[in-house]
Design a protein around this motif. Structure first.
Motif, mmCIF file in Angstrom:
data_model
loop_
_atom_site.group_PDB
_atom_site.id
_atom_site.type_symbol
_atom_site.label_atom_id
_atom_site.label_comp_id
_atom_site.label_asym_id
_atom_site.label_seq_id
_atom_site.Cartn_x
_atom_site.Cartn_y
_atom_site.Cartn_z
ATOM 1 N N GLY A 22 -32.982 -3.252 50.334
ATOM 2 C CA GLY A 22 -32.244 -4.483 50.072
ATOM 3 C C GLY A 22 -30.799 -4.134 49.761
ATOM 4 O O GLY A 22 -30.157 -4.746 48.903
ATOM 5 N N ARG A 23 -30.273 -3.135 50.469
ATOM 6 C CA ARG A 23 -28.926 -2.614 50.194
ATOM 7 C C ARG A 23 -27.900 -3.324 51.065
ATOM 8 O O ARG A 23 -28.123 -3.489 52.274
ATOM 9 N N PRO A 24 -26.764 -3.756 50.489
ATOM 10 C CA PRO A 24 -25.739 -4.388 51.312
ATOM 11 C C PRO A 24 -25.292 -3.425 52.423
ATOM 12 O O PRO A 24 -25.117 -2.230 52.160
ATOM 13 N N ASP A 42 -22.605 -2.769 53.807
ATOM 14 C CA ASP A 42 -21.307 -2.095 53.706
ATOM 15 C C ASP A 42 -21.304 -1.008 52.627
ATOM 16 O O ASP A 42 -20.259 -0.446 52.313
ATOM 17 N N ASN A 43 -22.474 -0.694 52.061
ATOM 18 C CA ASN A 43 -22.550 0.385 51.067
ATOM 19 C C ASN A 43 -23.006 1.661 51.787
ATOM 20 O O ASN A 43 -24.161 1.797 52.166
ATOM 21 N N PRO A 44 -22.077 2.607 52.027
ATOM 22 C CA PRO A 44 -22.363 3.758 52.898
ATOM 23 C C PRO A 44 -23.394 4.732 52.336
ATOM 24 O O PRO A 44 -23.619 4.791 51.138
ATOM 25 N N GLU A 93 -14.603 4.593 58.591
ATOM 26 C CA GLU A 93 -14.177 5.676 59.493
ATOM 27 C C GLU A 93 -14.348 7.042 58.826
ATOM 28 O O GLU A 93 -13.909 8.060 59.340
ATOM 29 N N THR A 94 -14.948 7.031 57.636
ATOM 30 C CA THR A 94 -15.186 8.287 56.919
ATOM 31 C C THR A 94 -16.683 8.508 56.768
ATOM 32 O O THR A 94 -17.482 7.577 56.886
ATOM 33 N N VAL A 95 -17.051 9.774 56.500
ATOM 34 C CA VAL A 95 -18.470 10.114 56.356
ATOM 35 C C VAL A 95 -18.645 10.970 55.096
ATOM 36 O O VAL A 95 -17.818 11.822 54.793
ATOM 37 N N ALA A 96 -19.715 10.696 54.356
ATOM 38 C CA ALA A 96 -19.997 11.438 53.124
ATOM 39 C C ALA A 96 -21.101 12.451 53.393
ATOM 40 O O ALA A 96 -22.151 12.103 53.943
ATOM 41 N N ILE A 97 -20.847 13.725 53.016
ATOM 42 C CA ILE A 97 -21.783 14.808 53.352
ATOM 43 C C ILE A 97 -22.071 15.667 52.121
ATOM 44 O O ILE A 97 -21.169 15.938 51.333
ATOM 45 N N ALA A 103 -29.492 9.664 53.240
ATOM 46 C CA ALA A 103 -30.375 9.271 52.140
ATOM 47 C C ALA A 103 -29.601 8.745 50.940
ATOM 48 O O ALA A 103 -28.883 9.492 50.302
ATOM 49 N N PRO A 104 -29.775 7.468 50.645
ATOM 50 C CA PRO A 104 -29.299 6.950 49.359
ATOM 51 C C PRO A 104 -30.397 7.214 48.340
ATOM 52 O O PRO A 104 -31.465 7.722 48.693
ATOM 53 N N SER A 105 -30.169 6.872 47.096
ATOM 54 C CA SER A 105 -31.206 7.019 46.085
ATOM 55 C C SER A 105 -32.399 6.134 46.464
ATOM 56 O O SER A 105 -32.232 5.050 47.013
ATOM 57 N N ALA A 106 -33.621 6.647 46.167
ATOM 58 C CA ALA A 106 -34.841 5.959 46.617
ATOM 59 C C ALA A 106 -35.302 4.909 45.615
ATOM 60 O O ALA A 106 -36.402 4.996 45.066
ATOM 61 N N LEU A 111 -14.459 9.429 43.710
ATOM 62 C CA LEU A 111 -14.968 8.069 43.945
ATOM 63 C C LEU A 111 -16.151 7.746 43.046
ATOM 64 O O LEU A 111 -16.403 6.596 42.742
ATOM 65 N N ARG A 112 -16.889 8.786 42.683
ATOM 66 C CA ARG A 112 -18.033 8.569 41.798
ATOM 67 C C ARG A 112 -18.255 9.832 40.976
ATOM 68 O O ARG A 112 -18.413 10.907 41.554
ATOM 69 N N PRO A 113 -18.267 9.731 39.635
ATOM 70 C CA PRO A 113 -18.615 10.907 38.844
ATOM 71 C C PRO A 113 -20.101 11.155 38.998
ATOM 72 O O PRO A 113 -20.860 10.222 39.242
HETATM 73 P P1 AMP Z 1 -26.434 6.380 46.700
HETATM 74 O O1 AMP Z 1 -26.865 7.595 47.409
HETATM 75 O O2 AMP Z 1 -27.420 5.280 46.646
HETATM 76 O O3 AMP Z 1 -25.953 6.743 45.342
HETATM 77 O O4 AMP Z 1 -25.184 5.799 47.486
HETATM 78 C C1 AMP Z 1 -24.255 6.609 48.154
HETATM 79 C C2 AMP Z 1 -22.890 6.430 47.594
HETATM 80 O O5 AMP Z 1 -22.054 7.420 48.163
HETATM 81 C C3 AMP Z 1 -22.182 5.130 47.964
HETATM 82 O O6 AMP Z 1 -22.531 4.072 47.126
HETATM 83 C C4 AMP Z 1 -20.719 5.528 47.825
HETATM 84 O O7 AMP Z 1 -20.347 5.499 46.466
HETATM 85 C C5 AMP Z 1 -20.719 6.956 48.290
HETATM 86 N N1 AMP Z 1 -20.282 7.100 49.697
HETATM 87 C C6 AMP Z 1 -21.047 7.337 50.772
HETATM 88 N N2 AMP Z 1 -20.322 7.396 51.901
HETATM 89 C C7 AMP Z 1 -19.047 7.173 51.539
HETATM 90 C C8 AMP Z 1 -17.820 7.087 52.258
HETATM 91 N N3 AMP Z 1 -17.745 7.260 53.571
HETATM 92 N N4 AMP Z 1 -16.715 6.808 51.557
HETATM 93 C C9 AMP Z 1 -16.779 6.653 50.221
HETATM 94 N N5 AMP Z 1 -17.902 6.720 49.490
HETATM 95 C C10 AMP Z 1 -19.026 6.982 50.133
#
Ligand code: AMP
Ligand code: MG
Length: 341
Positions: free
Chosen positions: A57-59, A61-63, A116-120, A141-144, A194-196
């Motif tokens: 149920g994740r929006p 636009d939340n990457p 246009e960015t990717v989190a790794i 994988a986001p948090s489960a 962006l996130r501690p």
């Molecule tokens: P979660 O794994 O549920 O904690 O969610 C992943 C989190 O990673 C997102 O809520 C963002 O805070 C961050 N994140 C993932 N991809 C990006 C991105 N391309 N730009 C900025 N933050 C990102």
């Protein structure tokens, strides 16, 4: 139907292949990392990734964060790999650090929430690394957890949220760190936090120098009476959380006063403590060190919620080291209902 695989004794190659097959088929597999449990799918398969959003149920636009097992996979996912990314990866991977880079063409926008960015990141957990290697795919994988709920640090938490809704849950026991990864954006100069998370900012700055802190990180502590709204709710249990911050003895006094006040109103009160004992309807001591508190934070929120309390009073801690990540989660769980004493 959900297959639950017990891997509490450690990585088992025969069993991990079951999970890997699901990933390759575009299915969902929850797995342990060192931070929290992740809800994984093939990061390059758009339909598989969309199922993650639907299940949580994740929006849209939340990457999502993409998990890899070898540094070379970064080149498949990002179009540019700056020197600082190599330095950070060399020093902190595998570990609780996520790096944001310009997106490569192969990564679907579904995975990056349209960015246009990717989190790794490369997780420091042998089961997670084994799953990525065995499936031969990068795993998004986001948090489960169901979106908005506290993150899962035990397979039981994942079962509570997703049993019957995903194909597979790998039980690797309790996660070590307990809060999600630190997210740092390297597409800006200076880099931006962006996130501690599980890797303290101080350790990152010691390696790459000054990092800017995104204003959203500390949130805006607001007067409780003026902020009844739930607008910023996240990591939140059903009970109302209130954070009490300040000098230790005064925090203790205030919490004892609030316990009395709410109980007089007929409410059931829970306390999340950092060492001190409180006489309340439910009590969870997270521990005294930042590490212990981080490890127990989400478990405390989930357990107190299960105990059926109406209000959770939480002791704040100092925002250094892992304390920055802990307070970020706590304030969000409280919808920024913070009392300073
Ligand atoms: P979660 O794994 O549920 O904690 O969610 C992943 C989190 O990673 C997102 O809520 C963002 O805070 C961050 N994140 C993932 N991809 C990006 C991105 N391309 N730009 C900025 N933050 C990102
Ligand atoms: Mg999450």
């Amino acid at each position: 139907m959900t297959v639950v695989i017990n891997m509490r004794e450690g990585l088992d190659w025969k069993k991990i292949k079951i999970g890997a097959r699901f990933i390759r088929e575009g299915k969902l597999v929850a797995f342990p990392t060192e931070t929290v449990y992740g809800l994984g799918a093939d990061a390059l398969n758009e339909n598989a990734v969309k199922r993650i959003f639907k299940a949580k149920g994740r929006p849209p636009d939340n990457p999502l964060i993409i998990h890899i097992a070898e540094f070379e996979q970064v080149y498949e996912l990002a179009s540019e790999v700056p020197e600082k990314a190599k330095i950070l990866a060399e020093k902190f991977w595998p570990g609780p650090l996520t790096i944001v880079l310009p997106k490569g063409d192969k990564v679907p926008y579904a995975t990056t929430g349209g960015l246009e960015t990717v989190a790794i990141r490369m997780p420091a957990n042998e089961i997670a690394l084994g799953l990525i290697k065995a499936s031969e795919r990068p795993i998004a994988a986001p948090s489960a957890n169901i979106s908005g709920k506290p993150s899962p640090t035990l397979a039981e938490h994942v079962v509570d949220d997703f049993y019957g809704k995903i194909e597979c849950i790998i039980d690797g026991g309790e996660t070590k760190v307990g809060v999600e990864s630190t997210v740092i954006d390297l597409t800006t100069d200076p880099p931006m936090l962006l996130r501690p998370g599980g890797l303290p900012l101080e350790e990152i700055e010691a390696v790459i120098g000054k990092v800017e802190i995104h204003p959203a990180v500390k949130g805006k502590p607001v007067n409780l009476a003026k902020a009844p709204g739930m607008k910023y709710k996240h990591y939140a249990p059903d009970a109302q959380v209130i954070v009490i911050e300040g000098e230790r003895e005064r925090v203790k006094e205030k919490i004892n006063e609030l316990i009395k006040r709410y109980k007089a109103q007929g409410m059931r009160v829970g306390v999340m403590a950092t060492g001190d004992f409180y006489k309340a309807d439910a009590y969870f001591n997270m521990g005294e060190s930042e590490e212990e508190i981080a490890r127990n934070l989400f478990k405390a929120l989930r357990e107190l919620d299960k105990s059926g309390v109406d209000i959770i009073l939480a002791e704040g801690i100092e925002e250094r080291g892992l304390g920055l990540a802990v307070m970020n989660r706590l304030r969000k769980a409280a919808g920024y209902r913070v009392i300073k004493v």
